[in-house]
Design an enzyme around this catalytic site. Structure first.
Site, mmCIF file in Angstrom:
data_model
loop_
_atom_site.group_PDB
_atom_site.id
_atom_site.type_symbol
_atom_site.label_atom_id
_atom_site.label_comp_id
_atom_site.label_asym_id
_atom_site.label_seq_id
_atom_site.Cartn_x
_atom_site.Cartn_y
_atom_site.Cartn_z
ATOM 1 N N GLY A 111 0.836 -1.200 0.000
ATOM 2 C CA GLY A 111 0.000 0.000 0.000
ATOM 3 C C GLY A 111 0.866 1.244 0.000
ATOM 4 N NE ARG A 153 17.961 15.447 -5.541
ATOM 5 C CZ ARG A 153 17.195 16.539 -5.487
ATOM 6 N NH1 ARG A 153 17.115 17.233 -4.358
ATOM 7 N NH2 ARG A 153 16.539 16.949 -6.551
ATOM 8 C CB SER A 178 7.349 -4.871 0.840
ATOM 9 O OG SER A 178 6.057 -4.381 0.592
ATOM 10 C CB THR A 196 2.773 0.900 6.050
ATOM 11 O OG1 THR A 196 1.465 0.771 6.623
ATOM 12 C CG2 THR A 196 3.784 0.588 7.132
ATOM 13 N NE ARG A 246 -15.523 16.797 18.449
ATOM 14 C CZ ARG A 246 -15.747 15.840 19.332
ATOM 15 N NH1 ARG A 246 -16.959 15.677 19.853
ATOM 16 N NH2 ARG A 246 -14.783 15.025 19.696
ATOM 17 C CB SER A 294 -22.242 16.068 19.427
ATOM 18 O OG SER A 294 -21.110 16.840 19.752
#
Lengths: 328, 328, 328, 328
Positions: D15, D29, D109, D130, D159, D220
């Site tokens: 991924g 580099r 991998s 990852t 939110r 909430s």
């Protein structure tokens, strides 16, 4: 002749959108500027019925212009659909001394406002606040521009992973009845196809388009799907369908959902909210009622609420063509 | 009757702005859509004189719609102000087979295009690309909306520290000749005062305003200053002046500078760029020349280049009033 | 044995930084969790002397974890440097019933806390809050990570315009005494050179490096300059110097300034602030005093305040080497 | 003694994650710095088998440090799991003259790299890339910090709308096997509960917690759910369950999905990638093989690949406690 207005109530109603707070701030400060009182009504019509009012002076809206959501909260009110509910709401407003209302919301909220205003002697002005931009009488609703940027930023992120893996993504964005968001973010996000409620591309043409894209050398693709698209399959069924009919792509789905409603409003939405709040309050003070404030040709204008509700917000067909050309 | 166009050259010129890449992409893809060739000209008119051309097909502009700056680079060209320079440029274009030009830039770039087009038989179309929005014939130039959001986000950050320390900030934003950026970010950023080239507030009224703000209970303030404001002092002198005349505030200065030119374009700017590129190329194909593509009343329209240059982009005076009301 | 702590005072002091609000929230909620009272002290030591206290319960810090700045405000206090000032502050704390202090700030704030704690019987704990990361005893101060991201985003924007115009930019970032910010944003922003207080590159080597860069085919460059760099010229003089000695580049300057202090804290800073607040309060409850909470090897740890003040925060020399290699 | 390395191959696998490009740049580099050649291998092991190599010099990785995704693309390779596939890959590498490999990816991998290295004489170094941070031997994987910020920004947006409507949101974030992302964004986003694979809170305790939250005056709430949480219901089933058992909340669901993988890397990830690339290449040049580069106690270190694969990345239990305290 209209009576003198001494106190204005402001509320937010329906789905929240970025810029509602900037709109509240503008209504409150315009009231202060004209030396009239202002009260915030909590949770829209529901708070009117419960009598939940908050006195608001110029300082009370400090620091909210850049906040998403609405400090007054919002809700859908079943009770306001009954005569008894509205009667109770009116009595509360009278007791509180409220002479006029500014309603920030969408279609449903305006319908409520119109009925209320016709039943009782209460001037109302609407400010269109919804990310969907599905209101007639304004080229831009509050929150629409912000939502476009929010969605485009997410598409850019998904594009990173789509092209790393050579994948096809179906991205579902808001828009039950109109394709404004889908159409604009589709062009801005470089989407291969854009599925909107106003047009049924058809599954065959979708496949064709995806094949053409693959053949033209593109290794990854993004298809934007408005919630209300008419292709006859939801976004997960679309994935399955394409999986079945095209082996060339690994297909993935992303449903953006509620994040589209939040976030700090864009410069455009903050300025629009500030202008609309001034226009709404000053229109009430001039004795007007039952209008929605809107932006037409970059100028503040008024549209009768009933027209705003009945009229249709039409998508820009030119953009469909631009999208086609861009996917050459 | 105009000759048939087979190859279009596109260049960016003057100060860069977000959306230029999206504009290049649109020009290139519209050419591909109409099966005509397209070449990119490097570093604006300078590259025309040097003969630096890059063939561009639809795939060559992949992945640039969301990138700031311009892949074609931009430069100011002294040589193009000479007849010799322009002659050399024309010869290079002829040799390359270029039949028409799309110039993305500002006033200066359009002046060059007009002169060039009048001297040689070369149709030109302009796309207004500058963050300053100082071009007549369009309500929005490419990059303007993005720059507004960039600046507003920075103001929000400075507001955090300003209110933590109860400080007054002078924030200098771009705008040598027009106050569009200052005016909009001032409203959106909740600025106490906005100093723009179009208006000389005067030092006395500035002090008055700051005193009034302090007395009204505000503990921090932000003043937005356009580069070209007419108050007679630069932003550092302003700080010193206020330091001298008001002990109530700790004063700080922030000059935003070049960051205002960069960044990924907003949804609006990407869509605008896509529309403008289509309109520019298709107008050339219809045989038109010497126009600037613009957005007027949300519709793509054409303004003769000489009018675009001579006309004045006027600020929205309504916004000045909105700003006053908001600082109640 | 330490007395029982029933009420803790929390204050922010010195320059504000993102994450201070998250730190306040954590102190307040940890107090609530342990059923002890908490008061906020406004404007740091200045508010202690004025007796400006705000009772804070768990709900009072709702919605601030993602806000920049400090809701308690901050100030530098001359009065607190006098014995009389501190005496007054102590009396106010006693009257308010405050048994212990959490001080969120930098070196100067900790020095004040130490003196105060030694003069009076008042346990203190420090939380390092400053974007400069110049405090010994923690690998990260509150706000440092956020500031790094803020600066890098601005460098990315400037890079857009730098490479469009083939320009060289000197960008001044915060860091009077240490080069942490400069070094990290220099690596992350792909800077050609990084000028920090810990090292004097020298003008000759700077020119050499810029020449080498130009010759290696780079058309634009960015040099990051910490405020406190030792090259002997401020950033504008540097520009003039390079203008004089290199005709290859158009040189521009950008001074980032106060925006670096603001903005919504990063995930890292919010988590760090939450952890530090818990550790600070619980350490006080365990009878400890005169420590600074810090992050060492990813674990919360305590460093005596005097060591935190005297010790030196050292830059990571490995990064200088990484930077050199990256500019190959 | 190891043979002299003259050409290094670099690939990304598994991924994608933000910072992979910065890692590629650093490898390229560092090779250039040490005057050895570097080739990019397209689409991970799949490209090794197809022999798709791109010569990369220092300039070829210009402008990618801030780009999400991976310019080398990534894919999962079934063929590499066969001996024949690996044999073919080895032959291609030999023909290309590649002496050593840097593999940027995750567990899978690294397993491939280890097997390959044991079968053929090819030194390998791993760089953990990852967003899940599920690798032993480093406190941070490439992309993890960026993903945390991406998710936290989305939570902030949700939110806004959650508190405007007094809703409860279940937000699903990445993390099949480990709860690092969930735990950190839960603390940073002020979540009421955090459901992670490492712990089964149980439905009863979840309801209890939500009831307690409601009773404490919160209107909430947000619950963060890692993909791999053990509560026995997926996020939509969770919604249904809570809908059934609590009438106090309107419940909504948001699945963040692939957007978490994209975006411009944070300062931290860019610096980490730069350091890791240097360490990986220089370790190969020192004759080392079969190690993963990691960050341990802020220092670059090496962990044998087999340990990195077998070891377990453990969540910080302190954070669970901090989260509990913060929801007081």
């Amino acid at each position: 002749m209209s009576k003198t207005i001494k106190k204005i109530g402001v509320l937010t109603s329906g789905g929240d959108s970025p810029g509602m707070n900037a709109g509240i701030r503008s209504v409150v400060r315009t009231c202060a500027f004209h030396n009239i009182e202002c009260v915030g009504i909590v949770q829209g019509y529901q708070g009117m019925i419960r009598g939940e009012f908050i006195p608001m002076d110029a300082r009370s809206v400090k620091g909210i212009i850049n906040k998403g959501g609405t400090i007054l909260k919002t809700a859908r009110s079943k009770d306001f659909r009954t005569k008894e509910g509205r009667q109770k709401a009116y009595e509360n407003l009278k007791q509180e001394g409220v002479d006029a209302l500014v309603v920030i919301g969408g279609d449903g909220s305006f319908t409520g406002a119109m009925i209320f205003s016709s039943e009782f002697d209460m001037p109302v002005m609407g400010i269109p606040g919804t990310i969907d931009n599905d209101i007639f009488g304004t080229t831009h609703t509050l929150g629409y521009d912000t939502a476009l940027n929010t969605v485009v930023e997410v598409i850019d992120k998904i594009r990173d992973t789509a092209s790393s893996h050579d994948r096809l993504f179906f991205i579902e964005v808001m828009g039950r009845d109109v394709g404004h968001i889908a159409l604009n973010v589709g062009v801005a996000g470089g989407a291969e196809e854009i599925l909107i409620p106003e047009e049924n591309l058809g599954l065959d043409r979708l496949l064709e388009s995806l094949h053409r894209s693959k053949n033209s050398g593109k290794s990854s693709s993004i298809v934007i799907v408005a919630e209300g698209d008419k292709i006859g399959k939801n976004v997960f069924e679309l994935k399955d369908y394409v999986d079945e009919h095209m082996s060339e792509y690994e297909v993935r789905v992303s449903v953006l959902g509620h994040m589209q409603r939040g976030g700090s409003p864009s410069c455009f939405d903050r300025v629009l909210a500030s202008r609309m709040g001034v226009k709404a309050v000053e229109s009430l003070l001039e004795g007007k009622s039952n209008f929605m404030v809107g932006l037409l040709n970059d100028v503040m204008s008024l549209t009768p609420l009933d027209q705003a509700i009945k009229g249709q917000s039409k998508i820009n067909l030119e953009l469909l063509r631009v999208s086609d050309i861009m996917t050459t």
